[in-house]
Structure formats: structure tokens, C-alpha cells
Design an enzyme around this catalytic site. Structure first.
Site, mmCIF file in Angstrom:
data_model
loop_
_atom_site.group_PDB
_atom_site.id
_atom_site.type_symbol
_atom_site.label_atom_id
_atom_site.label_comp_id
_atom_site.label_asym_id
_atom_site.label_seq_id
_atom_site.Cartn_x
_atom_site.Cartn_y
_atom_site.Cartn_z
ATOM 1 N N ALA A 78 45.715 23.131 -63.938
ATOM 2 C CA ALA A 78 45.120 24.336 -64.590
ATOM 3 C C ALA A 78 44.857 25.456 -64.055
ATOM 4 C CB ALA A 78 43.342 23.875 -64.852
ATOM 5 N N ASP A 79 44.930 26.627 -64.569
ATOM 6 C CA ASP A 79 44.849 27.982 -64.180
ATOM 7 C C ASP A 79 43.892 28.907 -64.789
ATOM 8 O OD1 ASP A 79 46.424 29.671 -61.954
ATOM 9 O OD2 ASP A 79 46.029 30.845 -63.513
ATOM 10 N N THR A 80 42.900 29.726 -64.304
ATOM 11 C CA THR A 80 42.167 30.275 -64.765
ATOM 12 C C THR A 80 42.353 32.082 -64.307
ATOM 13 O OG1 THR A 80 40.374 28.707 -64.779
ATOM 14 C CG2 THR A 80 39.630 30.904 -65.100
ATOM 15 N N GLY A 115 44.420 27.899 -68.783
ATOM 16 C CA GLY A 115 45.387 27.330 -69.282
ATOM 17 C C GLY A 115 45.519 25.964 -68.559
#
Length: 206
Positions: A78-80, A115
Site C-alpha cells: 500500500a502507499d498513501t 493505493g
């Protein structure tokens, strides 16, 4: 009995681990991936979150290639990304960066994109982007000064973590709270179960 596949979390974030634990999932392995998170020229925040989550998952997949211990495992990454309009607010490492971000967020709406990327046991790649709209109240100089002194902004996208002191700054939110923490739980579980990962048999019995 359902097969209990291994899950690799391509992240070292304690917040993401805690959120998975909340859903009864204990990752079999944590694999933080050191990738270049610099946005490309004119890259939209949503596109950045999608690209970085995919790159983390692909890096983890490459790292376990040939290791039979992890054959057939799932990989989750995940990437924020926090943005005001198209302006991306990176992970603050220094107080002046945090100060700049807080001034920009004060009294305004911003968007938080996460994502999530899942690599399945047969190595298909599935992605989802989740968006939450957050509004901060107008922050006083005193509030900003004390928040900076707390150090809770370090390493956080947009210089804040909603689950900490900065939660008191949130005036309004539309969308997933866990997305702002760093892993949209509903969508993550939907993605996992949709690809055959047995979540519910892992839940403890009372």
C-alpha cells in the site's frame, strides 16, 4: 479445511500491521521495500499512489523469487498520498517541511489516496485506489507549535497521522477513516477475499 495461504506485507508500517490484525490477519512476513517515492513530473496524486503501491509489490515479488518458502504466497502493499488539489504533500522528515504542510492544510479540504496492490499466488496483480476527503479546522500558531514539538509528524504523509494528536484537527471527513490511517480495511479485505484468501476462518473463537 480451507488452506491458509501465507501473506507477505510489503511494508514496515506498524499502522498497517495493526489494521490487518484488527481484521484477524497476522502477516507471515513484513518486507518494507525501499523504492524511490519521488513523484514524476505532473503526476497526479492518485496515479502516484497507484504506481508506488505496484512498485512495492513488484519489488517484494522480485525479492522472493526462487525462494520456495514463499511460493504461492500473497503479497500485499500500500502507499498513501496526501494532496491539496494536485499538490502532493510528501512524508515530512524535517520540522520546516511539517510546518509548511500544516499551514497548507489549515482550514482547507485535502484528499488522501491509498493505493493497494495484491499479488495473488498465481502472480496476478490486482489494484484498488481509495480516496477520502478530509477537512482540517483552522489551526492556531499555538496548536501547530505544540504539534511540531510532539514529533508525531515525522515520516507521515502530509505531516500528520489521524490516529494521533492530529485527529483533533479533523473538522470533517468523507470516506474511509482507515484509508487515512494507511490501509482502507474494507477494500483490502474485499480484494483479499475476492482472490481466494480466507480471512474469516482466521478469526479467533470466543
Amino acid at each position: 479445511m480451507a488452506l491458509k495461504y501465507k501473506l507477505i506485507l510489503a511494508s514496515g508500517s506498524p499502522r498497517r500491521v495493526d489494521l490487518l490484525n484488527q481484521a484477524g490477519i497476522e502477516p507471515s512476513r513484513l518486507m518494507p521495500m525501499d523504492i524511490d517515492e519521488t513523484p514524476k513530473k505532473s503526476e497526479h496524486p492518485r496515479s502516484l499512489a497507484r504506481r508506488l503501491s505496484a512498485e512495492k509489490a513488484e519489488a517484494a515479488l522480485a525479492a522472493i523469487k526462487g525462494d520456495i518458502t514463499w511460493k504461492g504466497s500473497y503479497i500485499l502493499s500500500a502507499d498513501t498520498v496526501v494532496a491539496v488539489g494536485r499538490r502532493i504533500l510528501g512524508k515530512a522528515e524535517f520540522a520546516d517541511e511539517a510546518l509548511s504542510s500544516l499551514h497548507l492544510l489549515s482550514g482547507r479540504n485535502h484528499l488522501v489516496y491509498t493505493g493497494i496492490c495484491l499479488v495473488t499466488p498465481d502472480r496476478k496483480i490486482r489494484q484498488k485506489i481509495v480516496e477520502t476527503k478530509v477537512r482540517f479546522k483552522r489551526l492556531s500558531g499555538f496548536e501547530i507549535e505544540n504539534y511540531l514539538a510532539s514529533g508525531q509528524w515525522r515520516g507521515k504523509a502530509g505531516a500528520y497521522g489521524i490516529q494521533g494528536l492530529a485527529g483533533t484537527f479533523v473538522q470533517k471527513m468523507v470516506g474511509s477513516y482507515t484509508n487515512v490511517v494507511g490501509l482502507p480495511l474494507y477494500e483490502t479485505i474485499l480484494l483479499l477475499t475476492g482472490e481466494g484468501f480466507d480471512v474469516h476462518s482466521r478469526w479467533p473463537e470466543g
